[in-house]
Design a protein around this motif. Structure first.
Motif, short mmCIF file in Angstrom:
data_model
loop_
_atom_site.label_atom_id
_atom_site.label_comp_id
_atom_site.label_asym_id
_atom_site.label_seq_id
_atom_site.Cartn_x
_atom_site.Cartn_y
_atom_site.Cartn_z
N GLU A 1 -4.00 9.87 -1.63
CA GLU A 1 -4.60 9.39 -0.51
C GLU A 1 -3.64 8.06 -0.02
O GLU A 1 -3.72 7.80 1.17
N TYR B 1 -1.77 7.11 3.39
CA TYR B 1 -1.96 5.87 3.91
C TYR B 1 -0.51 5.55 4.51
O TYR B 1 -0.33 4.90 5.77
N ALA C 1 0.65 4.99 8.37
CA ALA C 1 1.28 3.93 8.94
C ALA C 1 2.75 3.91 9.57
O ALA C 1 2.80 3.35 10.93
N ALA D 1 -2.20 2.60 9.43
CA ALA D 1 -2.68 3.59 8.37
C ALA D 1 -4.05 3.83 8.73
O ALA D 1 -4.56 5.20 8.23
N GLN E 1 -15.50 6.27 -0.25
CA GLN E 1 -14.63 6.51 -1.28
C GLN E 1 -13.41 6.21 -0.57
O GLN E 1 -12.28 5.16 -0.87
N VAL E 2 -12.83 6.71 0.74
CA VAL E 2 -12.02 6.44 1.52
C VAL E 2 -11.70 5.11 1.82
O VAL E 2 -10.82 4.21 1.58
N SER F 1 -10.78 2.90 -1.07
CA SER F 1 -9.38 3.15 -1.46
C SER F 1 -8.49 2.50 -0.44
O SER F 1 -7.50 1.73 -0.89
N TYR F 2 -8.73 2.62 0.93
CA TYR F 2 -7.91 2.03 1.84
C TYR F 2 -7.89 0.45 1.60
O TYR F 2 -7.03 -0.12 2.05
N THR G 1 -5.59 -0.53 -1.18
CA THR G 1 -3.96 -0.28 -0.75
C THR G 1 -3.82 -1.41 0.20
O THR G 1 -2.81 -1.79 -0.04
N SER G 2 -4.54 -1.72 1.26
CA SER G 2 -4.29 -2.77 2.20
C SER G 2 -4.18 -4.04 1.48
O SER G 2 -3.01 -4.92 1.80
#
Lengths: 216, 216
Positions: free
Chosen positions: A171, A175, A179, B179, B197-198, B201-202, B205-206
């Motif tokens: 995942e 991402y 981007a 993204a 969940q996404v 998770s995003y 990551t950000s």
């Protein structure tokens, strides 16, 4: 089924180091015409006649090389994906650590995007292809090969401790690639940033996103 | 110029906390029809007759509410942007630190995207609008407002030391938003991951991508 003017693009033949090159891919004239038409009007807004007319070739000539409009779109998608796949292979081979490999790979993907924004944005038209189209499956296979190459870099980086990704690494990969893909919507060649600057900046952001510790 | 069935969407009225909601935006029937048509065939592949026919309204009714096909696209774009803008305002107000604010904002953007993938992907059709279209300018103004809100979070986070962004913060913001935008191309509601969940998770990551140090 292939000539210099209208056939399939030639096999990718990049040498190592070529992954930093910026020239747009050389495409046959019919694919340039299709690229321009799809970019301006989208897949369903473009007729096969529009493409023939823009390319200055007859409809029979176009049909000699491509089964239909879907076949033309697939040829374009494959040309772009083949080029970026070759670049990513070379970029990864040119790095010694997972961090270097990921950084190189993101750089080359950004350079591929910025070298031909129209070609890079044609990928969005994929959703208009029939899912049982065998050429679509071939293209998707190439795309999966690229994702697998990058997932392998991430997994090796996690195993070695270079990357700290607590969640789903695939995942995180989506991402990063998302981007990069979106660059086609905002990057302008006449804007303040060179492709190289964006490539380096996106590589650095990607390293942070995977929890890579700075080498300094 | 407005009725429940065919007019402009109502003003956004989210309460604080609503930024985590998942229901798709309620759209007038003509905009639902336009959204489906643009998603299936693109802007140029869709006629205003297609939209009227899908919506089950007459052409004069459609023209009473919208000047033309561009007007319909703009109404759709504005409905989506108005909703996400309200969400992002609320999400930022709900965070105490730049890290919490960024995390909340990315979460709500992902939830907005996944709640209506078709609406979220209509933004790609923007390039088909005339650049001097005043409605386009209004939409772009709303989008800029959202980017400015997020840029302010990044700048405050850099100033406070919460974020470590060595390069151009606006470019990192484009990276994050890109993204998120690309989620529309891969997310499937029947896939293995829930929107929540996404979103989480995003957001994580950000935070890594802006060099935020984990709170743990």
């Amino acid at each position: 089924m292939s000539t210099a003017a209208t056939g399939e693009p030639g096999a990718a033949t990049s040498a190592p180091g070529d992954w930093r090159k910026l020239e747009p891919l050389h495409l046959p004239i019919t694919l340039v015409a299709a690229k321009d038409a799809f970019h301006e009007r989208g897949f369903h807004g473009t007729s096969i006649r529009d493409i023939a007319s823009r390319a200055g070739v007859s409809l029979p000539t176009l049909y000699y090389h491509h089964d239909n409009k879907q076949g033309i779109l697939v040829a374009l998608l494959e040309a772009g994906m083949s080029s970026v796949l070759t670049r990513v292979h070379a970029a990864i081979a040119d790095g010694d650590t997972p961090s270097e490999q990921l950084s190189n790979a993101i750089e080359t993907i950004v350079l591929h995007m910025t070298a031909d924004l129209q070609l890079a944005s044609v990928g969005r038209e994929l959703r208009y292809l029939d899912t049982d189209n065998p050429h679509r499956q071939h293209y998707v296979g190439m795309r999966t090969e690229m994702e697998d190459l990058l997932a392998d870099v991430l997994e090796r980086g996690i195993a070695s401790g270079d990357f700290q990704i607590p969640g789903d690494a695939r995942e995180v990969l989506r991402y990063l690639l998302g981007a990069c893909q979106e660059i086609t919507t905002w990057y302008r060649p006449d804007g303040p940033r060179t492709p190289e600057q964006v490539a380096v900046s996106y590589a650095a952001t990607s390293l942070r996103a995977v929890g890579s510790r700075p080498a300094t």
